[in-house]
Scaffold this active site. Structure first.
Site, PDB file in Angstrom:
ATOM      1  N   GLN A  53      -2.640   1.087  -4.809  1.00  0.00           N
ATOM      2  CA  GLN A  53      -1.742   1.679  -4.056  1.00  0.00           C
ATOM      3  C   GLN A  53      -2.069   2.370  -2.542  1.00  0.00           C
ATOM      4  O   GLN A  53      -1.450   3.188  -1.985  1.00  0.00           O
ATOM      5  CB  GLN A  53      -0.634   2.658  -4.860  1.00  0.00           C
ATOM      6  CG  GLN A  53      -0.026   1.959  -5.755  1.00  0.00           C
ATOM      7  CD  GLN A  53       0.832   2.944  -6.516  1.00  0.00           C
ATOM      8  OE1 GLN A  53       0.604   4.215  -6.876  1.00  0.00           O
ATOM      9  NE2 GLN A  53       1.919   2.550  -7.184  1.00  0.00           N
ATOM     10  N   CYS A  54      -3.188   1.742  -2.331  1.00  0.00           N
ATOM     11  CA  CYS A  54      -3.804   2.300  -0.818  1.00  0.00           C
ATOM     12  C   CYS A  54      -3.421   1.353   0.265  1.00  0.00           C
ATOM     13  O   CYS A  54      -3.333   0.197  -0.134  1.00  0.00           O
ATOM     14  CB  CYS A  54      -5.459   2.615  -1.192  1.00  0.00           C
ATOM     15  SG  CYS A  54      -6.316   2.725   0.151  1.00  0.00           S
ATOM     16  N   GLY A  55      -3.592   1.979   1.377  1.00  0.00           N
ATOM     17  CA  GLY A  55      -3.228   0.883   2.550  1.00  0.00           C
ATOM     18  C   GLY A  55      -4.586  -0.043   2.779  1.00  0.00           C
ATOM     19  O   GLY A  55      -4.291  -1.131   3.345  1.00  0.00           O
TER      20      GLY A  55
END
Length: 138
Positions: A53-55
């Site tokens: 769920q990281c950029g």
């Protein structure tokens, strides 16, 4: 992949001669069993802490491309999902499904693993002690 989107990684070349400290580490595999770094002796290993769920999650495309391109020549890309930065899914099944469905990942992947602090996996504690490397959010 632009340099700004690269994850914080640890790269190793596991010696072809005598055993190195890095080869003594094992990680629980997201597929069950374990990943023993000794099995990669003589090969370059790119250890990448990841988060679903990281950029930077699109990095999975580049990591898989590296594995596909250079794996036949010996490269091993090892993904190490971690929730130490509060950006990982709740459990290994969710991570594995997410990576397979969205990125078609076939590269080896560990279970969700601590990469920093007192609970860090021994590999990451060793990287910090021996090489002054500790993953951080930059």
């Amino acid at each position: 992949m632009r340099p700004a989107t690269l994850p914080v990684v640890a790269a190793l070349l596991l010696g072809a001669g005598s055993a190195t400290a890095a080869e003594s580490f094992r990680f629980p595999s997201i597929d069950g069993g374990e990943i023993d770094l000794a099995a990669f002796r003589g090969r370059p290993v790119l250890v990448v802490n990841t988060a679903s769920q990281c950029g930077f999650t699109p990095q999975y495309d580049g990591l898989q491309a590296l594995q596909d391109s250079y794996g036949p020549r010996g490269l091993v890309v090892l993904a190490v999902p971690s929730d130490d930065f509060n950006q990982e899914l709740a459990d290994e099944t969710a991570v594995k499904d997410f990576c397979e469905v969205n990125f078609g990942l076939t590269l080896p992947m560990t279970e969700i693993t601590h990469v920093k602090g007192a609970e860090a996996h021994p590999f990451y504690r060793w990287m910090d002690a021996e090489h002054d490397f500790s993953p951080s959010w930059k």
